[in-house]
Design a protein around this motif. Structure first.
Motif, PDB file in Angstrom:
ATOM      1  N   MET A  71       0.851  -1.185   0.000  1.00  0.00           N
ATOM      2  CA  MET A  71       0.000   0.000   0.000  1.00  0.00           C
ATOM      3  C   MET A  71       0.887   1.235   0.000  1.00  0.00           C
ATOM      4  O   MET A  71       1.783   1.367   0.820  1.00  0.00           O
ATOM      5  N   SER A  72       0.664   2.129  -0.943  1.00  0.00           N
ATOM      6  CA  SER A  72       1.479   3.334  -1.002  1.00  0.00           C
ATOM      7  C   SER A  72       0.831   4.461  -0.209  1.00  0.00           C
ATOM      8  O   SER A  72      -0.372   4.467   0.031  1.00  0.00           O
ATOM      9  N   ILE A  73       1.656   5.398   0.184  1.00  0.00           N
ATOM     10  CA  ILE A  73       1.219   6.573   0.936  1.00  0.00           C
ATOM     11  C   ILE A  73       1.183   7.745  -0.036  1.00  0.00           C
ATOM     12  O   ILE A  73       2.190   8.048  -0.677  1.00  0.00           O
ATOM     13  N   VAL A  74       0.035   8.401  -0.160  1.00  0.00           N
ATOM     14  CA  VAL A  74      -0.073   9.594  -0.988  1.00  0.00           C
ATOM     15  C   VAL A  74       0.029  10.793  -0.051  1.00  0.00           C
ATOM     16  O   VAL A  74      -0.778  10.949   0.861  1.00  0.00           O
ATOM     17  N   ALA A  75       1.054  11.610  -0.275  1.00  0.00           N
ATOM     18  CA  ALA A  75       1.308  12.760   0.596  1.00  0.00           C
ATOM     19  C   ALA A  75       1.215  14.050  -0.203  1.00  0.00           C
ATOM     20  O   ALA A  75       1.493  14.074  -1.407  1.00  0.00           O
ATOM     21  N   THR A  76       0.819  15.104   0.479  1.00  0.00           N
ATOM     22  CA  THR A  76       0.839  16.438  -0.106  1.00  0.00           C
ATOM     23  C   THR A  76       2.177  17.064   0.247  1.00  0.00           C
ATOM     24  O   THR A  76       2.549  17.129   1.417  1.00  0.00           O
ATOM     25  N   ILE A  77       2.914  17.516  -0.760  1.00  0.00           N
ATOM     26  CA  ILE A  77       4.188  18.194  -0.536  1.00  0.00           C
ATOM     27  C   ILE A  77       3.882  19.664  -0.302  1.00  0.00           C
ATOM     28  O   ILE A  77       3.258  20.314  -1.143  1.00  0.00           O
ATOM     29  N   MET A  78       4.273  20.171   0.869  1.00  0.00           N
ATOM     30  CA  MET A  78       3.977  21.551   1.263  1.00  0.00           C
ATOM     31  C   MET A  78       5.257  22.384   1.275  1.00  0.00           C
ATOM     32  O   MET A  78       6.329  21.887   1.636  1.00  0.00           O
ATOM     33  N   ASN A  79       5.147  23.657   0.913  1.00  0.00           N
ATOM     34  CA  ASN A  79       6.267  24.596   0.934  1.00  0.00           C
ATOM     35  C   ASN A  79       6.374  25.184   2.339  1.00  0.00           C
ATOM     36  O   ASN A  79       5.450  25.846   2.804  1.00  0.00           O
ATOM     37  N   SER A  80       7.491  24.965   3.033  1.00  0.00           N
ATOM     38  CA  SER A  80       7.674  25.472   4.392  1.00  0.00           C
ATOM     39  C   SER A  80       7.731  26.999   4.436  1.00  0.00           C
ATOM     40  O   SER A  80       7.367  27.604   5.435  1.00  0.00           O
ATOM     41  N   THR A  81       8.170  27.616   3.360  1.00  0.00           N
ATOM     42  CA  THR A  81       8.304  29.067   3.322  1.00  0.00           C
ATOM     43  C   THR A  81       6.955  29.760   3.177  1.00  0.00           C
ATOM     44  O   THR A  81       6.646  30.697   3.907  1.00  0.00           O
TER      45      THR A  81
ATOM     46  N   ILE B  87       2.563  22.224  -2.907  1.00  0.00           N
ATOM     47  CA  ILE B  87       3.335  22.229  -4.150  1.00  0.00           C
ATOM     48  C   ILE B  87       2.795  21.165  -5.097  1.00  0.00           C
ATOM     49  O   ILE B  87       2.527  21.445  -6.265  1.00  0.00           O
ATOM     50  N   GLN B  88       2.628  19.942  -4.603  1.00  0.00           N
ATOM     51  CA  GLN B  88       2.161  18.835  -5.431  1.00  0.00           C
ATOM     52  C   GLN B  88       1.773  17.668  -4.533  1.00  0.00           C
ATOM     53  O   GLN B  88       1.996  17.700  -3.340  1.00  0.00           O
ATOM     54  N   LYS B  89       1.187  16.637  -5.132  1.00  0.00           N
ATOM     55  CA  LYS B  89       0.913  15.371  -4.440  1.00  0.00           C
ATOM     56  C   LYS B  89       1.951  14.367  -4.929  1.00  0.00           C
ATOM     57  O   LYS B  89       2.398  14.437  -6.072  1.00  0.00           O
ATOM     58  N   MET B  90       2.343  13.461  -4.042  1.00  0.00           N
ATOM     59  CA  MET B  90       3.361  12.486  -4.397  1.00  0.00           C
ATOM     60  C   MET B  90       3.075  11.175  -3.681  1.00  0.00           C
ATOM     61  O   MET B  90       2.624  11.184  -2.535  1.00  0.00           O
ATOM     62  N   ALA B  91       3.318  10.057  -4.350  1.00  0.00           N
ATOM     63  CA  ALA B  91       3.114   8.738  -3.756  1.00  0.00           C
ATOM     64  C   ALA B  91       4.457   8.182  -3.295  1.00  0.00           C
ATOM     65  O   ALA B  91       5.454   8.256  -4.015  1.00  0.00           O
ATOM     66  N   PHE B  92       4.474   7.632  -2.086  1.00  0.00           N
ATOM     67  CA  PHE B  92       5.657   6.997  -1.517  1.00  0.00           C
ATOM     68  C   PHE B  92       5.337   5.534  -1.277  1.00  0.00           C
ATOM     69  O   PHE B  92       4.208   5.180  -0.947  1.00  0.00           O
ATOM     70  N   GLY B  93       6.326   4.669  -1.394  1.00  0.00           N
ATOM     71  CA  GLY B  93       6.134   3.248  -1.154  1.00  0.00           C
ATOM     72  C   GLY B  93       5.796   2.949   0.293  1.00  0.00           C
ATOM     73  O   GLY B  93       5.091   2.004   0.603  1.00  0.00           O
ATOM     74  N   ARG B  94       6.317   3.762   1.202  1.00  0.00           N
ATOM     75  CA  ARG B  94       6.006   3.645   2.626  1.00  0.00           C
ATOM     76  C   ARG B  94       6.119   5.031   3.244  1.00  0.00           C
ATOM     77  O   ARG B  94       6.483   5.987   2.568  1.00  0.00           O
ATOM     78  N   MET B  95       5.813   5.126   4.539  1.00  0.00           N
ATOM     79  CA  MET B  95       5.800   6.441   5.199  1.00  0.00           C
ATOM     80  C   MET B  95       7.164   7.118   5.058  1.00  0.00           C
ATOM     81  O   MET B  95       8.185   6.533   5.432  1.00  0.00           O
ATOM     82  N   PRO B  96       7.216   8.342   4.500  1.00  0.00           N
ATOM     83  CA  PRO B  96       8.507   9.019   4.326  1.00  0.00           C
ATOM     84  C   PRO B  96       9.099   9.433   5.670  1.00  0.00           C
ATOM     85  O   PRO B  96       8.374   9.780   6.599  1.00  0.00           O
ATOM     86  N   LYS B  97      10.400   9.372   5.777  1.00  0.00           N
ATOM     87  CA  LYS B  97      11.118   9.792   6.983  1.00  0.00           C
ATOM     88  C   LYS B  97      11.325  11.306   6.926  1.00  0.00           C
ATOM     89  O   LYS B  97      11.352  11.898   5.849  1.00  0.00           O
ATOM     90  N   PRO B  98      11.505  11.958   8.086  1.00  0.00           N
ATOM     91  CA  PRO B  98      11.706  13.418   8.092  1.00  0.00           C
ATOM     92  C   PRO B  98      12.960  13.874   7.357  1.00  0.00           C
ATOM     93  O   PRO B  98      13.080  15.030   7.025  1.00  0.00           O
ATOM     94  N   TRP B  99      13.898  12.983   7.086  1.00  0.00           N
ATOM     95  CA  TRP B  99      15.115  13.346   6.362  1.00  0.00           C
ATOM     96  C   TRP B  99      15.113  12.820   4.929  1.00  0.00           C
ATOM     97  O   TRP B  99      16.140  12.814   4.259  1.00  0.00           O
ATOM     98  N   ALA B 100      13.956  12.379   4.440  1.00  0.00           N
ATOM     99  CA  ALA B 100      13.858  11.815   3.093  1.00  0.00           C
ATOM    100  C   ALA B 100      14.241  12.859   2.040  1.00  0.00           C
ATOM    101  O   ALA B 100      13.911  14.033   2.160  1.00  0.00           O
TER     102      ALA B 100
END
Length: 68
Positions: free
Chosen positions: A1-11, A16-29
């Motif tokens: 099962m993939s994780i669909v995440a919204t990529i947000m601009n910290s500034t 910014i966009q939606k992106m699918a990850f194979g598993r939960m992304p790490k904070p340093w990804a």
């Protein structure tokens, strides 16, 4: 099962966009945006699911170097 995440601009706080990850992304990804820019996640935020929903929205906050 993939994780669909919204990529947000910290500034700007804007999505910014939606992106699918194979598993939960790490904070340093590190990954490439659709624009081709390579970014590193500042933080990963798992939001509360909407009432009656099972899937929790995931936000990955990044600081892109390119403007616009």
């Amino acid at each position: 099962m993939s994780i669909v995440a919204t990529i947000m601009n910290s500034t700007t706080g804007q999505p910014i966009q939606k992106m699918a990850f194979g598993r939960m992304p790490k904070p340093w990804a590190t990954f490439n945006l659709e624009s081709g820019e390579r970014v590193t996640a500042d933080r990963v935020h798992v939001c509360k699911p909407a009432p009656g929903k099972f899937v929790a929205p995931v936000e990955v906050w990044v600081t892109p170097k390119a403007t616009g």
